[in-house]
Design a protein around this motif. Sequence first.
Motif, PDB file in Angstrom:
ATOM      1  N   ASN A  68       4.100   2.357  -1.834  1.00 46.35           N
ATOM      2  CA  ASN A  68       2.915   2.981  -2.429  1.00 46.35           C
ATOM      3  C   ASN A  68       2.193   3.871  -1.426  1.00 46.35           C
ATOM      4  N   GLU A  69       2.945   4.302  -0.396  1.00 43.66           N
ATOM      5  CA  GLU A  69       2.429   5.321   0.525  1.00 43.66           C
ATOM      6  C   GLU A  69       3.593   5.852   1.358  1.00 43.66           C
TER       7      GLU A  69
ATOM      8  N   LEU B  24       6.322  -6.439  -3.301  1.00 44.39           N
ATOM      9  CA  LEU B  24       6.254  -6.029  -1.906  1.00 44.39           C
ATOM     10  C   LEU B  24       5.889  -4.554  -1.791  1.00 44.39           C
ATOM     11  N   LEU B  25       5.075  -4.238  -0.775  1.00 48.63           N
ATOM     12  CA  LEU B  25       4.535  -2.893  -0.623  1.00 48.63           C
ATOM     13  C   LEU B  25       4.821  -2.344   0.780  1.00 48.63           C
ATOM     14  N   PRO B  26       6.043  -1.892   1.027  1.00 44.47           N
ATOM     15  CA  PRO B  26       6.296  -1.203   2.296  1.00 44.47           C
ATOM     16  C   PRO B  26       5.730   0.214   2.262  1.00 44.47           C
ATOM     17  N   HIS B  27       5.448   0.753   3.432  1.00 39.91           N
ATOM     18  CA  HIS B  27       5.044   2.152   3.564  1.00 39.91           C
ATOM     19  C   HIS B  27       6.105   2.896   4.353  1.00 39.91           C
ATOM     20  N   GLY B  28       6.352   4.138   3.956  1.00 38.34           N
ATOM     21  CA  GLY B  28       7.379   4.936   4.601  1.00 38.34           C
ATOM     22  C   GLY B  28       6.861   5.905   5.633  1.00 38.34           C
TER      23      GLY B  28
ATOM     24  N   GLN C 126       9.301  14.530  10.532  1.00 42.08           N
ATOM     25  CA  GLN C 126      10.718  14.674  10.182  1.00 42.08           C
ATOM     26  C   GLN C 126      11.146  13.476   9.337  1.00 42.08           C
ATOM     27  N   PRO C 127      11.577  13.690   8.114  1.00 36.77           N
ATOM     28  CA  PRO C 127      12.000  12.573   7.273  1.00 36.77           C
ATOM     29  C   PRO C 127      13.244  11.880   7.802  1.00 36.77           C
ATOM     30  N   SER C 128      13.402  10.628   7.402  1.00 36.06           N
ATOM     31  CA  SER C 128      14.603   9.876   7.742  1.00 36.06           C
ATOM     32  C   SER C 128      14.981   9.027   6.534  1.00 36.06           C
ATOM     33  N   PRO C 129      15.647   9.632   5.540  1.00 40.49           N
ATOM     34  CA  PRO C 129      16.029   8.858   4.357  1.00 40.49           C
ATOM     35  C   PRO C 129      16.838   7.614   4.695  1.00 40.49           C
ATOM     36  N   HIS C 130      17.705   7.727   5.706  1.00 39.15           N
ATOM     37  CA  HIS C 130      18.493   6.553   6.081  1.00 39.15           C
ATOM     38  C   HIS C 130      17.587   5.430   6.583  1.00 39.15           C
ATOM     39  N   GLY C 131      16.505   5.810   7.245  1.00 38.12           N
ATOM     40  CA  GLY C 131      15.542   4.811   7.695  1.00 38.12           C
ATOM     41  C   GLY C 131      14.916   4.049   6.535  1.00 38.12           C
ATOM     42  N   ILE C 132      14.677   4.742   5.431  1.00 37.79           N
ATOM     43  CA  ILE C 132      14.158   4.075   4.234  1.00 37.79           C
ATOM     44  C   ILE C 132      15.172   3.059   3.719  1.00 37.79           C
ATOM     45  N   ARG C 133      16.432   3.439   3.695  1.00 41.83           N
ATOM     46  CA  ARG C 133      17.477   2.515   3.231  1.00 41.83           C
ATOM     47  C   ARG C 133      17.532   1.267   4.119  1.00 41.83           C
ATOM     48  N   LEU C 134      17.405   1.478   5.426  1.00 40.56           N
ATOM     49  CA  LEU C 134      17.421   0.345   6.349  1.00 40.56           C
ATOM     50  C   LEU C 134      16.183  -0.527   6.170  1.00 40.56           C
TER      51      LEU C 134
ATOM     52  N   SER D  38      -0.377  -8.569  -3.740  1.00 42.94           N
ATOM     53  CA  SER D  38       0.456  -8.285  -2.579  1.00 42.94           C
ATOM     54  C   SER D  38      -0.412  -7.693  -1.491  1.00 42.94           C
ATOM     55  N   THR D  39       0.225  -7.168  -0.449  1.00 44.40           N
ATOM     56  CA  THR D  39      -0.452  -6.429   0.610  1.00 44.40           C
ATOM     57  C   THR D  39       0.557  -5.443   1.174  1.00 44.40           C
ATOM     58  N   SER D  40       0.095  -4.350   1.770  1.00 48.01           N
ATOM     59  CA  SER D  40       1.043  -3.350   2.270  1.00 48.01           C
ATOM     60  C   SER D  40       1.182  -3.429   3.782  1.00 48.01           C
ATOM     61  N   LEU D  41       2.376  -3.048   4.242  1.00 46.02           N
ATOM     62  CA  LEU D  41       2.705  -3.048   5.667  1.00 46.02           C
ATOM     63  C   LEU D  41       3.513  -1.800   5.993  1.00 46.02           C
ATOM     64  N   ILE D  42       3.487  -1.424   7.274  1.00 49.70           N
ATOM     65  CA  ILE D  42       4.140  -0.170   7.658  1.00 49.70           C
ATOM     66  C   ILE D  42       5.419  -0.380   8.463  1.00 49.70           C
ATOM     67  N   ALA D  43       5.669  -1.596   8.944  1.00 49.10           N
ATOM     68  CA  ALA D  43       6.811  -1.829   9.826  1.00 49.10           C
ATOM     69  C   ALA D  43       8.132  -1.699   9.091  1.00 49.10           C
TER      70      ALA D  43
END
Length: 345
Positions: free
Chosen positions: A278-279, A236-240, A251-259, A216-221
């Motif tokens: 993985n990050e 798949l490797l999303p970054h948060g 400032q965390p945004s848990p809802h943003g992770i869900r989206l 795979s490969t990681s992305l930040i978008a």
Amino acid sequence: MTIVAIANGGFTLNGVPTYAGRSWKGHRIEGMLFNSRMANAIADDENPSTRGAWAYADGDWDAERSTREFVAALPAYRAHGLLAVCLNLSGGSPQGYSWHQPWKICGFTPDGAIKPAWAARLASVIEACDRLGMVVILGLFYGKQSGTFASEATVKAAVTNTVDWLLARGATNVLLEIGNEVDLRGVWAHDIIAAGRCHELITLAQQRSQGNLLVSTSLIARDAPSAAILAAADFLLPHGNGIFGPDGPMQPSPHGIRLQVKSWQAGSGYRGQPIVYNEDDHFEFDKPDNHFVAAVESGASWGFFDYRRIRERFEDGFQSLPVDWTISSARKRGFFGLLKEITGG
């Protein structure tokens, strides 16, 4: 021997789903792959003008010592339920975030060969993880070190050389991450690593391994990767890191992770691959809702990214050199405590 595979949309080890039968607060944990970013666990700095910055309190910087101490800490991670560690053959910024990165932390030569000392340290980590029933998520390319490579051809050589080295060793507990955040702009010296063409390297690694390695490969978008990456990647490797609230990056945004998870699952080309953060450097592990919890509730695995902030102690951070690899800070204890609660240890 530890063999990592994917079945029914989740990870297995030796044919058994990870965290078999486990759930937490009504959420399925089985098949997940919780991890921690340890990008510099096998790293060395070959720039004499920056190498001294990583000295220990009791001696000079020592890459062999760092890897030995990392390997010694693995059983404690495993006892808390951690199943994967993320290493990078091109290292990662010892300062966490820094646009100017003068250090030379890359395990490849300009022609794409793996440097012997790096290979030896990597072998020791893979073998130790194998004994513990753990997985290594091995990254190849890091933006600010990509100028190491002489050409696109040598980038491809680095991929094939790594695959060949892993197959020759019979490493069955390794997942490949082609590049770290390949959608970042202005950091890649070679277009083939960046998001527009990275699927070519994913396919190259898959074909070279004859299907024996998951890639795979990681992305930040927040938005889904390209259809080409979604179609090629085995997982798949999303970054948060970039998912934060309106008041700023910390400032965390848990809802943003869900989206983000929903967006990736809705992407053209998505075919049910497991999603593994993985990050992510947003914590608040003592709160009822945080990025870790949001990922779990969304059916995604989560990975801890911890670096030493300004004026923090040696004990803080898993990426900033030199590293205290023990579970020695409040932040580390917060992550591993929640991990143990979720997984049952």
